[in-house]
Design a protein around this motif. Structure first.
Motif, PDB file in Angstrom:
ATOM      1  N   ALA A   1       0.633  -0.991  -0.081  1.00 22.91           N
ATOM      2  CA  ALA A   1       0.204  -0.174   0.097  1.00 22.91           C
ATOM      3  C   ALA A   1       1.084   1.464   0.257  1.00 22.91           C
ATOM      4  O   ALA A   1       1.010   2.757  -0.965  1.00 22.91           O
ATOM      5  N   ILE A   2       1.800   1.182   0.756  1.00 26.81           N
ATOM      6  CA  ILE A   2       2.760   2.769   0.641  1.00 26.81           C
ATOM      7  C   ILE A   2       3.225   2.776  -0.310  1.00 26.81           C
ATOM      8  O   ILE A   2       3.834   3.709  -0.964  1.00 26.81           O
ATOM      9  N   GLU A   3       4.011   1.703  -0.670  1.00 29.62           N
ATOM     10  CA  GLU A   3       4.650   1.963  -2.406  1.00 29.62           C
ATOM     11  C   GLU A   3       3.488   1.767  -3.395  1.00 29.62           C
ATOM     12  O   GLU A   3       4.287   3.470  -4.218  1.00 29.62           O
ATOM     13  N   ALA A   4       2.377   1.332  -3.369  1.00 30.61           N
ATOM     14  CA  ALA A   4       1.147   2.812  -4.578  1.00 30.61           C
ATOM     15  C   ALA A   4       1.508   3.764  -3.718  1.00 30.61           C
ATOM     16  O   ALA A   4       0.893   4.559  -4.858  1.00 30.61           O
ATOM     17  N   LEU A   5       1.106   4.375  -2.548  1.00 33.25           N
ATOM     18  CA  LEU A   5       0.923   5.529  -2.669  1.00 33.25           C
ATOM     19  C   LEU A   5       1.942   6.786  -2.291  1.00 33.25           C
ATOM     20  O   LEU A   5       1.210   7.981  -2.806  1.00 33.25           O
ATOM     21  N   LYS A   6       3.323   6.065  -2.770  1.00 32.49           N
ATOM     22  CA  LYS A   6       4.338   6.579  -2.709  1.00 32.49           C
ATOM     23  C   LYS A   6       4.390   7.365  -4.833  1.00 32.49           C
ATOM     24  O   LYS A   6       4.660   8.174  -5.396  1.00 32.49           O
TER      25      LYS A   6
END
Length: 493
Positions: free
Chosen positions: A255-260
């Motif tokens: 999720a964090i990777e996609a948010l970045k």
């Protein structure tokens, strides 16, 4: 009627609204400056158009198009339709298929697909092209007319009019909004078979169809295909959708990777992307990222508008960060933005949800002292919290303020809350207090038996004669019931 869209559906439909800071730079009025301020969606605009012409003013096709475009953007569809029909009726210019398509869309929104069908059937063959056919398809899709939508798309395919991804996207939206997510990918496949290149929205809605079914493998497969298309420029919306699904599945790192990746593609001129990312980080419980993005949004945008503040406050309240929320609320108060009670209401609701009713009440009182509007609903919310804690005096105080801010256009008072208050008044308060409150209550809701029961109990406890109350009940056509008899039996013999 369009069904309510979830957070992800809001993203997938790509509803990016521009941040408008319209300021008139000319003192000379234009037709646009006359029509635009008519904010009441029910207000008829035709008289303004006729009046403008009767004064000898010229009307340009370009300005009428601009007005229609602006009204549609602001969801004032009835007024936009009025302008379009007036334009057509007055023969300001000969309608081309593009104008007919706009009018078709507006008719469908305002009067329904049957009226849109009637308009379409009266068009000449030269006006029935991909645009007007597409507009009618949108009318069917919007009202979830599956059979008509599919039949109409087939007709468009036969005529060679279904060459745009918009038409197939409409069918995918239809399946999405009717809960038939499993059919969405088939439409994407059909597009490619018919040599129609999917656009960002096509892929995004397909990604959503897998995500809502918790099929992350399907999400990743479509995302990978989308990333590999040379004609596609990846956007923040898509990665935000993917991040939300990863989050719901508990895959925080992905999720964090996609948010970045989403953040890297933000449109810095619009606050919409920032708002969605702030909301997603708030859902993850990540205060630091919420504050960081809020700082970036304030730096990137011309200024923060009310909906930006609402989003930030909702996120902080969700995180339980009320001190930070109060700081943002002060920023908003000093921003110069027009007053919108929905901004502080966010914090009032947050305080109430956490049982911090004194702080919610203090915030409402501060607003009223500044001459700002509050609402019946929020005062009732605080009062209900006090009732739940057994602090009836405080609840009664809030209820009295709630009645003072009630307007005829507003919602009716909460029946359960006022029933509880009336019962307590009858048991605990003086005749004078109950009479005044019932008098206020009668101004906002029909007189009822509970009001009289409170009065009867107060009069009996105070040793007062109740015959006048009984007579008033008769005058107001309030019948006695078993409870009335029990209260009357409380009189000393």
């Amino acid at each position: 009627m369009d069904p309510k869209l979830s957070f992800v559906k809001t993203l997938i439909r790509n509803a990016i609204t521009s941040r408008s800071y319209y300021t008139s730079r000319t003192k000379k009025p234009t037709l646009y400056t006359v029509i635009s301020p008519l904010g009441n969606k029910k207000q008829i605009v035709t008289p303004e158009l006729d009046n403008w012409v009767s004064k000898g003013n010229k009307v340009s096709v370009a300005e009428l198009h601009r007005i229609i475009r602006d009204l549609r953007k602001r969801k004032r569809f009835s007024q936009a339709l009025e302008v379009s029909e007036w334009m057509n009726k007055k023969s300001v210019s000969k309608f081309r298929p593009s104008e007919h398509a706009v009018q078709l869309d507006l008719i469908g929104r305002v009067r329904g697909f049957v009226s849109a069908e009637e308009y379409f059937s009266k068009l000449g063959d030269e006006d029935k092209d991909c645009r007007t056919y597409g507009a009618l398809l949108n009318c069917y899709v919007r009202q979830l007319q599956t059979k008509k939508s599919l039949a109409h798309l087939r007709k468009m395919q036969e005529l060679g009019f279904a060459s745009s991804p918009l038409d197939y996207n409409g069918i995918m939206c239809l399946y999405t909004n009717s809960g038939q997510h499993e059919k969405v990918h088939g439409v994407l496949a059909e597009m490619k078979e018919n040599n129609v290149s999917p656009d960002n929205f096509s892929y995004r809605i397909c990604i959503n169809s897998y995500g809502v079914r918790s099929d992350l493998e399907g999400v990743e497969k479509v995302l990978k295909e989308m990333e590999g298309q040379p004609h596609i420029v990846m956007d923040w919306n898509t990665y935000a959708v993917v991040a939300d699904f990863y989050m719901k599945a508990g895959q925080t790192n992905k999720a964090i990777e996609a948010l970045k990746k989403s953040e890297e593609r933000l449109d810095t001129e619009s606050g919409l992307g920032y708002k969605f990312l702030i909301s997603l980080y708030a859902n993850m419980g990540n205060k630091d990222e919420v504050l960081r993005l809020w700082g970036l949004e304030k730096s990137a945008c011309k200024r923060c508008i009310n909906r930006d503040y609402i989003c930030m406050l909702v996120s902080l309240v969700k995180l339980g960060e009320f001190e930070e929320a109060e700081m943002v609320l002060k920023e908003w108060d000093m921003s110069g933005n027009c007053y919108d009670f929905r901004v502080p209401q966010t914090v009032v609701v947050g305080y109430s949800a956490k049982g911090l009713h004194e702080r919610a009440e203090a915030l409402l009182e501060d607003l009223m002292e500044k001459g700002k509007a509050t609402t019946l609903k929020c005062w009732e919310l605080v009062a209900s919290g006090y009732v739940a804690k057994g602090e009836m005096e405080k609840a009664f105080k809030c209820v009295k303020v709630a009645l003072s801010v009630w307007t005829k256009e507003g919602r009716r008072p909460n029946n359960n809350l006022f029933t509880t208050i009336l019962s307590w008044l009858g048991d605990e308060c003086s005749v004078e207090v109950v009479e005044v409150f019932v008098g206020s209550l009668r101004k906002v809701m029909p007189v009822n038996k509970l009001m009289y029961h409170a009065l009867l109990k107060a009069y009996i406890r105070g040793g007062e004669e109740v015959s006048t109350i009984v007579d008033r009940m008769k005058t107001d056509k309030i019948d006695h019931d078993e409870e009335t008899s029990k209260i009357l039996d409380m009189r000393p013999t």
